[in-house]
Write a protein that holds these residues in place. Sequence first.
Motif, PDB file in Angstrom:
ATOM      1  N   ASP A  14     -74.632  71.325  92.619  1.00 47.31           N
ATOM      2  CA  ASP A  14     -76.064  71.046  92.773  1.00 47.31           C
ATOM      3  C   ASP A  14     -76.389  69.562  92.608  1.00 47.31           C
ATOM      4  N   TRP A  15     -75.473  68.777  92.058  1.00 51.52           N
ATOM      5  CA  TRP A  15     -75.700  67.344  91.831  1.00 51.52           C
ATOM      6  C   TRP A  15     -75.059  66.450  92.894  1.00 51.52           C
ATOM      7  N   GLY A  16     -74.140  66.974  93.704  1.00 54.47           N
ATOM      8  CA  GLY A  16     -73.456  66.135  94.688  1.00 54.47           C
ATOM      9  C   GLY A  16     -72.185  66.778  95.182  1.00 54.47           C
ATOM     10  N   SER A  17     -71.185  65.945  95.520  1.00 53.83           N
ATOM     11  CA  SER A  17     -69.955  66.472  96.111  1.00 53.83           C
ATOM     12  C   SER A  17     -68.760  65.594  95.763  1.00 53.83           C
ATOM     13  N   GLY A  35     -60.130  60.941  93.886  1.00 50.88           N
ATOM     14  CA  GLY A  35     -61.155  61.501  94.754  1.00 50.88           C
ATOM     15  C   GLY A  35     -62.375  60.625  94.835  1.00 50.88           C
ATOM     16  N   GLU A  36     -63.196  60.869  95.857  1.00 49.69           N
ATOM     17  CA  GLU A  36     -64.480  60.185  95.989  1.00 49.69           C
ATOM     18  C   GLU A  36     -65.580  61.151  95.577  1.00 49.69           C
ATOM     19  N   VAL A  37     -66.411  60.697  94.653  1.00 53.32           N
ATOM     20  CA  VAL A  37     -67.514  61.477  94.109  1.00 53.32           C
ATOM     21  C   VAL A  37     -68.820  60.901  94.649  1.00 53.32           C
ATOM     22  N   VAL A  38     -69.722  61.770  95.086  1.00 49.10           N
ATOM     23  CA  VAL A  38     -71.058  61.359  95.503  1.00 49.10           C
ATOM     24  C   VAL A  38     -72.055  62.103  94.620  1.00 49.10           C
ATOM     25  N   ILE A  39     -72.852  61.336  93.856  1.00 51.36           N
ATOM     26  CA  ILE A  39     -73.905  61.922  93.022  1.00 51.36           C
ATOM     27  C   ILE A  39     -75.236  61.567  93.675  1.00 51.36           C
ATOM     28  N   ASN A  40     -76.012  62.578  93.993  1.00 48.97           N
ATOM     29  CA  ASN A  40     -77.280  62.383  94.690  1.00 48.97           C
ATOM     30  C   ASN A  40     -78.325  61.741  93.782  1.00 48.97           C
ATOM     31  N   PRO A  41     -79.315  61.035  94.376  1.00 46.60           N
ATOM     32  CA  PRO A  41     -80.373  60.400  93.582  1.00 46.60           C
ATOM     33  C   PRO A  41     -81.059  61.393  92.645  1.00 46.60           C
ATOM     34  N   GLY A  42     -81.253  60.947  91.406  1.00 44.41           N
ATOM     35  CA  GLY A  42     -81.926  61.774  90.414  1.00 44.41           C
ATOM     36  C   GLY A  42     -81.078  62.892  89.842  1.00 44.41           C
ATOM     37  N   LYS A  43     -79.815  62.959  90.217  1.00 41.60           N
ATOM     38  CA  LYS A  43     -78.934  64.041  89.775  1.00 41.60           C
ATOM     39  C   LYS A  43     -77.799  63.481  88.925  1.00 41.60           C
ATOM     40  N   GLY A  44     -77.046  64.374  88.321  1.00 47.29           N
ATOM     41  CA  GLY A  44     -75.892  63.995  87.526  1.00 47.29           C
ATOM     42  C   GLY A  44     -75.246  65.221  86.940  1.00 47.29           C
ATOM     43  N   HIS A  45     -74.191  64.999  86.170  1.00 51.40           N
ATOM     44  CA  HIS A  45     -73.522  66.139  85.547  1.00 51.40           C
ATOM     45  C   HIS A  45     -73.563  65.998  84.034  1.00 51.40           C
ATOM     46  N   ASP A  46     -73.678  67.135  83.385  1.00 52.67           N
ATOM     47  CA  ASP A  46     -73.770  67.174  81.926  1.00 52.67           C
ATOM     48  C   ASP A  46     -72.476  66.699  81.283  1.00 52.67           C
ATOM     49  N   ARG A  47     -72.588  66.410  79.987  1.00 54.61           N
ATOM     50  CA  ARG A  47     -71.415  65.961  79.226  1.00 54.61           C
ATOM     51  C   ARG A  47     -70.336  67.038  79.262  1.00 54.61           C
ATOM     52  N   HIS A  48     -69.129  66.581  79.498  1.00 51.80           N
ATOM     53  CA  HIS A  48     -67.973  67.465  79.545  1.00 51.80           C
ATOM     54  C   HIS A  48     -66.755  66.631  79.171  1.00 51.80           C
ATOM     55  N   GLU A  49     -65.611  67.286  79.057  1.00 52.45           N
ATOM     56  CA  GLU A  49     -64.380  66.572  78.707  1.00 52.45           C
ATOM     57  C   GLU A  49     -63.215  67.143  79.491  1.00 52.45           C
ATOM     58  N   HIS A  50     -62.188  66.324  79.624  1.00 51.64           N
ATOM     59  CA  HIS A  50     -60.927  66.744  80.229  1.00 51.64           C
ATOM     60  C   HIS A  50     -59.880  66.635  79.112  1.00 51.64           C
ATOM     61  N   LEU A  51     -59.472  67.777  78.593  1.00 53.13           N
ATOM     62  CA  LEU A  51     -58.621  67.788  77.401  1.00 53.13           C
ATOM     63  C   LEU A  51     -57.244  67.175  77.630  1.00 53.13           C
ATOM     64  N   LEU A 115     -62.991  72.374  87.959  1.00 56.55           N
ATOM     65  CA  LEU A 115     -64.303  72.308  88.611  1.00 56.55           C
ATOM     66  C   LEU A 115     -64.601  73.569  89.412  1.00 56.55           C
ATOM     67  N   ARG A 116     -63.566  74.254  89.851  1.00 62.03           N
ATOM     68  CA  ARG A 116     -63.736  75.488  90.631  1.00 62.03           C
ATOM     69  C   ARG A 116     -64.402  76.598  89.803  1.00 62.03           C
ATOM     70  N   ASP A 117     -64.341  76.491  88.478  1.00 61.02           N
ATOM     71  CA  ASP A 117     -64.911  77.508  87.599  1.00 61.02           C
ATOM     72  C   ASP A 117     -66.383  77.275  87.276  1.00 61.02           C
ATOM     73  N   LEU A 118     -66.954  76.158  87.727  1.00 57.92           N
ATOM     74  CA  LEU A 118     -68.363  75.884  87.438  1.00 57.92           C
ATOM     75  C   LEU A 118     -69.257  76.816  88.251  1.00 57.92           C
ATOM     76  N   PRO A 119     -70.378  77.243  87.682  1.00 62.19           N
ATOM     77  CA  PRO A 119     -71.215  78.246  88.356  1.00 62.19           C
ATOM     78  C   PRO A 119     -71.822  77.781  89.679  1.00 62.19           C
ATOM     79  N   ASP A 120     -72.017  76.478  89.864  1.00 63.51           N
ATOM     80  CA  ASP A 120     -72.640  75.989  91.101  1.00 63.51           C
ATOM     81  C   ASP A 120     -71.614  75.501  92.129  1.00 63.51           C
ATOM     82  N   PHE A 121     -70.329  75.755  91.894  1.00 65.61           N
ATOM     83  CA  PHE A 121     -69.262  75.290  92.797  1.00 65.61           C
ATOM     84  C   PHE A 121     -69.276  76.037  94.131  1.00 65.61           C
TER      85      PHE A 121
END
Length: 137
Positions: A14-17, A35-51, A115-121
């Motif tokens: 929901d925030w980009g691709s 990878g190339e990440v595109v975050i749309n204006p006014g959007k972003g992703h919540d705090r998370h971590e890569h263990l 990322l495949r496990d996120l609900p909006d994927f």
Amino acid sequence: MHRTPDSLPTMVFDWGSIKWHVTPSGVEGASSSLGEVVINPGKGHDRHEHLHSDEVLYIIEGEGRQTVGDGPEFTVRAGDAVWIPMGTLHSTFNTGWRPLRIIATYTPGGAEEALRDLPDFVELAPGEHPVWAVASE
């Protein structure tokens, strides 16, 4: 190995691709991900971590806010790089009017699979492109 954007699937949220050009699961012998990440204006992703992976972000275009760990939020712009140690909470938000474009790497690679496990994927097939619409009120 040469890979073009239209030959790769696109991860859409929901925030980009994201288009992952190099991953251990997609390129034989690869030990990191890029990878190339595109975050749309006014959007972003919540705090998370890569263990199990460090992450490096290189801002190609746009402007945003970044957090890394318990440090203060800071502005990122084209030309900036951010290193995020494994297991460190972080977030990125686009504060500008244009897309925020970022090159992201994971070392070791593979963290992108979570990322495949996120609900909006949603995954688009190679050659398909995301369509973004303006919300009407």
